[in-house]
Write an enzyme that holds these catalytic residues in place. Structure first.
Site, mmCIF file in Angstrom:
data_model
loop_
_atom_site.group_PDB
_atom_site.id
_atom_site.type_symbol
_atom_site.label_atom_id
_atom_site.label_comp_id
_atom_site.label_asym_id
_atom_site.label_seq_id
_atom_site.Cartn_x
_atom_site.Cartn_y
_atom_site.Cartn_z
ATOM 1 N N GLN A 52 -40.835 33.641 77.676
ATOM 2 C CA GLN A 52 -39.473 33.566 78.212
ATOM 3 C C GLN A 52 -39.151 34.650 79.240
ATOM 4 O OE1 GLN A 52 -37.873 33.023 73.994
ATOM 5 N NE2 GLN A 52 -36.421 31.823 75.176
ATOM 6 N N HIS A 72 -46.247 22.588 84.350
ATOM 7 C CA HIS A 72 -46.878 22.305 85.643
ATOM 8 C C HIS A 72 -47.140 20.800 85.790
ATOM 9 C CE1 HIS A 72 -48.352 26.727 85.843
ATOM 10 N NE2 HIS A 72 -47.142 26.574 86.317
ATOM 11 N N ASP A 85 -43.366 30.518 85.514
ATOM 12 C CA ASP A 85 -44.373 31.209 86.335
ATOM 13 C C ASP A 85 -43.978 32.653 86.638
ATOM 14 O OD1 ASP A 85 -45.640 28.815 86.263
ATOM 15 O OD2 ASP A 85 -45.646 28.453 88.428
ATOM 16 N N HIS A 155 -45.062 33.110 69.479
ATOM 17 C CA HIS A 155 -43.701 32.658 69.813
ATOM 18 C C HIS A 155 -43.858 31.422 70.717
ATOM 19 C CE1 HIS A 155 -39.317 34.077 69.923
ATOM 20 N NE2 HIS A 155 -39.328 32.917 70.549
ATOM 21 N N ASN A 199 -42.991 32.536 65.006
ATOM 22 C CA ASN A 199 -41.557 32.432 65.248
ATOM 23 C C ASN A 199 -41.055 31.015 64.972
ATOM 24 O OD1 ASN A 199 -38.947 33.399 66.461
ATOM 25 N ND2 ASN A 199 -39.386 31.653 67.795
ATOM 26 N N ASN A 343 -33.503 34.076 61.778
ATOM 27 C CA ASN A 343 -32.817 33.772 63.042
ATOM 28 C C ASN A 343 -31.647 32.847 62.727
ATOM 29 O OD1 ASN A 343 -34.905 35.117 64.266
ATOM 30 N ND2 ASN A 343 -35.653 33.370 65.458
ATOM 31 N N TYR A 345 -27.993 30.995 64.461
ATOM 32 C CA TYR A 345 -27.083 30.766 65.585
ATOM 33 C C TYR A 345 -25.833 29.969 65.207
ATOM 34 C CZ TYR A 345 -30.669 32.621 68.632
ATOM 35 O OH TYR A 345 -31.561 33.473 69.241
ATOM 36 N N GLU A 416 -32.904 37.324 65.143
ATOM 37 C CA GLU A 416 -32.239 36.742 66.320
ATOM 38 C C GLU A 416 -30.828 36.314 65.946
ATOM 39 O OE1 GLU A 416 -34.003 33.430 68.470
ATOM 40 O OE2 GLU A 416 -35.990 34.350 68.354
HETATM 41 C C1 NOJ Z 1 -34.942 30.637 68.995
HETATM 42 C C2 NOJ Z 1 -36.138 31.108 69.720
HETATM 43 O O1 NOJ Z 1 -36.910 31.947 68.922
HETATM 44 C C3 NOJ Z 1 -35.848 31.746 71.066
HETATM 45 O O2 NOJ Z 1 -37.024 31.725 71.775
HETATM 46 C C4 NOJ Z 1 -34.721 31.017 71.747
HETATM 47 O O3 NOJ Z 1 -34.489 31.506 73.029
HETATM 48 C C5 NOJ Z 1 -33.479 31.157 70.903
HETATM 49 N N1 NOJ Z 1 -33.702 30.646 69.575
HETATM 50 C C6 NOJ Z 1 -32.269 30.457 71.464
HETATM 51 O O4 NOJ Z 1 -32.427 29.093 71.480
#
Ligand code: NOJ
Length: 523
Positions: A52, A72, A85, A155, A199, A343, A345, A416
Site C-alpha cells: 500500500q 498490470h 507501482d 499483508h 493480516n 482490526n 472499523y 488497525e
Molecule cells: C484492512 C487492511 O489490513 C488494510 O490493508 C486496509 O487498508 C484497511 N483494512 C482498510 O480497509
C-alpha cells in the site's frame, strides 16, 4: 514531537468536565478532556503495509506479488484504474516516514515485509540482498528512535509464483510460508520483537478467494474461502510453533495473527432471532478464526462446523466444504498467540433472512444466513461501507473478553482502526472519529475491565486502498500522489493523535471546528 503551540490556534479552553453534545448523525461526541487516561503500559502506534505504500515494484531485485501482476493485467480493476507501482513511494521516502512517526510521538510502528522483495520467487533458495537491506535499515532506524517495529509477514502481497499454484488454497504454500518466516526471523529477529504472521485472513480469504472483489478475484465461493481459511490458520500455527522452538528462547519476541472484526449487533435487540443472527455472524466471521487459537477447547466453533456441514449436506456434497483439523493441528493452533491482534472499523446490524439476492451459492454468506445492514443514522464520511458507530468498538472488546478466557492473561492490541474520507488536511471528522473510538476503548478498559494494551491508528499516511485505489484516504498524513516526491503533509488528525499520545488522555477540544470556535467567541 510537535510542540503544543503548533495547534494553539485550534485549541479552546480545555474543560475538565465532559459535556455531552450531539454532532452529525447520531454520533455522540464529548468536550473537555477524557476523565480516564491510557494506562502507563498502553502502547500507541500507527500502521501501514508494504504494497500500500512502498512502490518500487520492480526495483532492487524485487519479485512480483499477485497485486503487481493482477493490476498490470487488469488495469481497470481498481476504482480509479491506479496500481501500486509507485504508491506513496516509501521505497525511496522511508526516512521521511520515520520522521513522521517520530513527530507523532508514538511508541510503535506496524509495517509489513513484502515477501517477494526479500524472496523474489517466494522460495528461500534466492534471497534478495537489496531487499534484505531495505528492511534492515528501516528496523535499525526505528529502534534507534526508540520506536518498536511491529512487523506483519503477510499483508496480502503473495508472491505471484505461489498464486499461480493456488495461493492459500494449496496446502503446500504453508511449507513455503514457514521457510519465508524462518528467513525473516533469522535476518531481523535481533531488531524485531513483535511479529504478526498473517493480516486479516478472513478479509483476504473472502474477498480474494471466495469473491472477486480483491486481486486475484478467484471467485471460488463456497470452497475457496474455506480452503484459504484453513490453510492460513495452519500456516500461522506452523510459524508460531517454529518461532517458539527455534527463535523465541534467544530473541524473546512475541507473535500473533491479525484478526479483523466488525461488531455484529441485533437489528432489533428485542427479537430473539436477531440476537441469534448477531451471534451467528460473530461466530462465522470472527469465531472461525479466533476460536481455534484463543478458546480453551480449540478447533472451529461448534456452530460454524454445524452450519457449513448442514448446508454442504443439503447441497449434495458428500463432505463438508469446511475442512477438518487433525487432533495434532488443533493442539498446535490452540494457544498459538502471545496477544490478540484486532482490526476493527465498523458495526453492522443483523437479522435472519433465508436468502439474499446478492449471495452466491454456495458461499460463506449463504452458510451464515444472516443479513447485514447499517443504521442509516450512523454518519459516513468516505467509503460506502464505513458508517461510523463508535460504541460498537467497546461492545466488541466485551464480546471477545467474554468468549475467550485467555484474554485475562494475554492482552488485546488493536492493530488497525481508522476512518476514510476523500482527502484534505482539515479532517475534523477523522479527529472526532479517533476521539470517539479511543474514548470507547478507555471505557472498555476502565469500566468493563477489558485487557486492551495497545492501539495502532490506520494509517500513518494515505495509502493505496486496494481495489478502491486512491479514491478515499485513511492517513494521518496526506500524500500528494500527483507530486513526484509524494509530498507528505500532516492533517489535523495527526496533531490530535500526537496530543492524545503525549497527554495520554483525549482532549475533545484540542482541535476545534471553525464553526465551534465561532460559537465560543460569540458567547
Ligand atoms: C484492512 C487492511 O489490513 C488494510 O490493508 C486496509 O487498508 C484497511 N483494512 C482498510 O480497509
Amino acid at each position: 514531537m510537535w510542540s503544543s503551540s503548533v495547534v494553539a490556534r485550534n485549541t479552546a479552553v480545555l474543560l475538565t468536565l465532559s459535556l455531552l453534545k450531539l454532532s452529525k448523525g447520531s454520533s455522540v461526541v464529548k468536550s473537555g478532556v477524557s476523565n480516564y487516561s491510557f494506562p502507563d503500559d498502553f502502547i500507541f502506534g500507527v500502521g501501514t503495509s508494504a504494497f500500500q505504500i512502498e512502490g518500487g515494484w520492480n526495483e532492487g531485485g524485487k519479485g512480483e506479488s499477485i497485486w503487481d501482476t493482477y493490476l498490470h493485467k487488469h488495469p481497470t480493476f481498481t476504482y480509479d484504474h491506479s496500481n501500486g507501482d509507485v504508491a506513496a513511494d516509501s521505497y525511496h521516502h522511508y526516512m521521511e516516514d520515520i520522521e513522521m512517526i517520530k513527530n507523532l510521538g508514538v511508541q510503535a510502528y506496524r509495517m509489513s515485509i513484502s515477501w517477494p522483495r526479500i524472496l523474489p520467487n517466494g522460495t528461500d533458495n534466492n534471497i534478495n540482498q537489496e531487499g534484505v537491506k531495505y528492511y534492515r535499515t528501516i528496523f535499525e532506524e526505528l529502534v534507534k528512535a526508540n520506536i518498536t517495529p511491529v512487523v506483519t509477514l503477510f499483508h496480502w502481497d503473495m508472491p505471484t509464483p505461489f498464486m499461480d499454484l493456488g495461493g492459500w488454497t494449496n496446502a503446500k504454500v504453508i511449507d513455503y510460508f514457514e521457510d519465508y518466516a524462518r528467513v525473516a526471523f533469522s535476518l531481523y529477529g535481533d531488531l524485531v520483537k513483535m511479529w504478526l504472521t498473517i493480516n486479516e485472513p478472513k478479509e483476504n480469504c473472502i474477498t480474494s478467494y471466495g469473491l472477486d472483489i480483491s486481486a486475484p478475484a478467484l471467485n471460488l465461493h463456497g470452497l475457496g474461502e474455506y480452503l484459504c481459511t484453513h490453510n492460513s490458520l495452519l500456516a500461522h500455527a506452523r510459524v508460531y510453533r517454529m518461532y517458539e522452538k527455534e527463535f523465541k528462547p534467544d530473541q524473546k519476541g512475541k507473535l500473533s495473527i491479525v484478526l479483523d472484526a466488525s461488531m455484529g449487533l441485533p437489528k432489533d435487540p428485542n427479537k430473539p432471532e436477531d440476537v441469534e443472527a448477531a451471534e451467528n455472524y460473530l461466530q462465522m466471521h470472527l469465531g472461525m478464526f479466533a476460536h481455534p487459537i484463543f478458546s480453551e477447547e480449540g478447533d472451529y466453533p461448534r456452530i460454524v462446523r454445524e452450519k457449513v456441514n448442514n448446508m454442504s449436506r443439503l447441497q449434495g456434497y458428500s463432505r463438508s466444504r469446511l475442512p477438518y483439523f487433525t487432533d495434532e493441528e488443533i493442539t498446535a493452533l490452540r494457544g498459538s498467540a502471545d496477544f490478540f491482534a484486532l482490526n476493527h472499523y465498523i458495526t453492522e446490524l443483523m437479522s435472519p433472512p433465508t436468502m439474499e439476492p446478492n449471495w452466491k451459492v454456495p458461499s460463506i454468506n449463504q452458510d451464515t444466513g444472516v443479513k447485514m445492514e447499517t443504521d442509516p443514522l450512523w454518519p459516513m464520511f468516505g467509503a460506502e461501507w464505513q458508517h461510523v458507530y463508535p460504541p460498537g468498538f467497546r461492545k466488541l472488546f466485551n464480546w471477545l473478553q467474554n468468549n475467550y478466557q485467555i484474554l485475562k492473561k494475554i492482552p488485546i492490541i488493536v492493530t488497525e482502526n481508522g476512518m476514510t474520507d476523500f482527502g484534505g488536511t482539515k479532517d475534523y471528522d477523522r479527529v472526532d472519529y479517533y476521539n470517539d473510538f479511543l474514548y470507547q476503548l478507555l471505557l472498555a478498559i476502565h469500566e468493563d475491565g477489558c485487557n486492551v494494551k495497545g492501539y495502532f491508528a490506520w494509517s500513518l499516511m494515505d495509502v493505496l486502498e486496494w481495489t478502491a485505489g486512491y479514491t478515499y484516504t485513511f492517513g494521518l498524513y496526506s500524500v500528494d500522489f500527483n507530486s513526484p516526491n509524494r509530498t507528505r503533509t500532516p492533517k489535523l488528525s495527526a496533531y490530535n493523535y500526537a496530543n492524545i499520545v503525549r497527554t495520554r488522555r483525549i482532549g475533545f477540544d484540542y482541535i476545534k471546528r471553525p464553526e465551534d470556535l465561532n460559537t465560543i467567541t460569540s458567547k
